[in-house]
Motif scaffolding. Structure first.
Motif, PDB file in Angstrom:
ATOM      1  N   ALA A  36       0.829  -1.203   0.000  1.00 22.32           N
ATOM      2  CA  ALA A  36       0.000   0.000   0.000  1.00 22.32           C
ATOM      3  C   ALA A  36       0.868   1.259   0.000  1.00 22.32           C
ATOM      4  O   ALA A  36       0.534   2.260  -0.648  1.00 22.32           O
ATOM      5  CB  ALA A  36      -0.932  -0.009   1.208  1.00 22.32           C
ATOM      6  N   ALA A  39       2.348   1.705  -3.564  1.00 18.90           N
ATOM      7  CA  ALA A  39       1.318   2.071  -4.535  1.00 18.90           C
ATOM      8  C   ALA A  39       0.975   3.557  -4.475  1.00 18.90           C
ATOM      9  O   ALA A  39       0.502   4.133  -5.461  1.00 18.90           O
ATOM     10  CB  ALA A  39       0.059   1.237  -4.307  1.00 18.90           C
ATOM     11  N   GLU A  71      -5.384  -8.522  -7.015  1.00 22.79           N
ATOM     12  CA  GLU A  71      -5.308  -7.554  -5.923  1.00 22.79           C
ATOM     13  C   GLU A  71      -4.224  -6.512  -6.169  1.00 22.79           C
ATOM     14  O   GLU A  71      -4.391  -5.330  -5.842  1.00 22.79           O
ATOM     15  CB  GLU A  71      -5.064  -8.276  -4.604  1.00 22.79           C
ATOM     16  N   ASN A  75      -4.752  -2.521  -6.344  1.00 22.95           N
ATOM     17  CA  ASN A  75      -3.983  -1.666  -5.443  1.00 22.95           C
ATOM     18  C   ASN A  75      -3.404  -0.465  -6.181  1.00 22.95           C
ATOM     19  O   ASN A  75      -3.370   0.653  -5.654  1.00 22.95           O
ATOM     20  CB  ASN A  75      -2.855  -2.490  -4.816  1.00 22.95           C
ATOM     21  N   LYS A  78      -6.447   2.009  -7.349  1.00 21.00           N
ATOM     22  CA  LYS A  78      -7.044   2.744  -6.231  1.00 21.00           C
ATOM     23  C   LYS A  78      -6.230   3.973  -5.838  1.00 21.00           C
ATOM     24  O   LYS A  78      -6.736   4.861  -5.151  1.00 21.00           O
ATOM     25  CB  LYS A  78      -7.189   1.811  -5.018  1.00 21.00           C
ATOM     26  N   ASN A  79      -4.978   4.016  -6.261  1.00 20.86           N
ATOM     27  CA  ASN A  79      -4.110   5.137  -5.892  1.00 20.86           C
ATOM     28  C   ASN A  79      -3.907   6.143  -7.021  1.00 20.86           C
ATOM     29  O   ASN A  79      -3.124   7.088  -6.858  1.00 20.86           O
ATOM     30  CB  ASN A  79      -2.766   4.599  -5.418  1.00 20.86           C
TER      31      ASN A  79
END
Length: 280
Positions: A36, A39, A71, A75, A78-79
């Motif tokens: 996370a 990303a 996934e 990831n 989403k960023n």
């Protein structure tokens, strides 16, 4: 425009990154698509070409395939900032043997489960993840179901079958062809792949799903590809009869390029002869 290539140190990514003068997001550059924290760095880019993938087809690789290819892609998306262009490298193999029904495979071909491996299934699920999060984030999204993209060998990377065949001819390595070399594949040079990415980035399309390969004009029997490479360098390929080599699934595959040609105005520029010469 700032462009990022995930998997930018890989077999194809090395060449795509050079084509765009793009930055690299890969484990070799210290970044992980499942992190996370890592990303978060993608928000700084106008376009992301997502080539990062886990390519193990064995059952033991199933968990990491789903995590990385589905996934991991989510990831990244989403960023991204709204309006960013995101290109997801999926695969023709999501169709499995359903593609045997078509001389040229369209995007409407069924993806029903017919024994595809976790790798192929993770790519299909990754497509759905990407579609969902792209809509949530207002990200422009292109999914390429890629046929056989080839490039010159690069350090530390396993080559695709076209490059492997050419290297085998050059070095006299034994070549074992399935079904005596009769299967047909369409092949596409990596620079034409990069131009397809550029075509979407430059377009006004918010979403696109395209089969991407060499198409009928750049398709050939496997034996013909090997023979042509041998003729170019005046070497006889070291062909070995081996009936234990499993047939490919599907046996023949040629991409129908109608949709990408009509929507993005793209078509291959590098033919088989020119492309193979670039590998010699």
């Amino acid at each position: 425009m700032k462009i990022l290539v995930t998997g930018g140190s890989g077999y194809l990514g090395t060449h795509v990154r050079r084509f765009f003068d793009a930055d690299d997001f890969s484990r070799r550059s210290g970044r992980d698509v499942l992190s996370a924290y890592d990303a978060g760095f993608v928000a700084d880019y106008n376009a992301v070409i997502h080539l990062a993938a886990y390519l193990d087809k064995s059952p033991d690789g199933a968990d990491l395939s789903f995590r990385t290819n589905a996934e991991g892609a989510a990831n990244i998306v989403k960023n991204l900032r709204p309006g960013t262009a995101f290109i997801y490298a999926s695969t023709k193999d999501v169709y499995g043997s359903n593609a045997d029904s078509y001389p040229e495979v369209p995007e409407t071909c069924s993806t029903d489960y017919l024994g595809q491996s976790a790798l192929e299934w993770s790519k299909l699920i990754g497509e759905r993840y990407v579609e969902y999060w792209a809509r949530q984030r207002d990200v422009r999204t292109c999914i390429f179901r890629m046929s056989n993209i080839y490039a010159r060998p690069s350090s530390g990377n396993e080559s695709g079958f076209v490059t492997h065949y050419v290297e085998s001819v050059k070095r006299g390595w034994p070549i074992r062809l399935p079904l005596g070399g009769r299967p047909v594949r369409d092949i596409l040079h990596v620079d034409d792949f990069s131009r397809a990415c550029q075509a979407f980035i430059d377009s006004s399309h918010v979403y696109g799903l395209y089969n991407l390969g060499g198409g009928k004009q750049n398709s050939a029997h496997l034996l013909d590809i090997v023979t042509l490479a041998g003729n170019m360098i005046e070497l006889k390929p070291n062909l070995v009869d081996d009936e234990t080599v499993p047939p490919p699934v599907p046996v023949n595959y040629v991409s129908d390029l109608t949709r990408i040609r009509e929507q993005l105005g793209w078509q291959p520029e590098i033919g088989i002869d020119e492309g193979l010469r670039s590998l010699l």
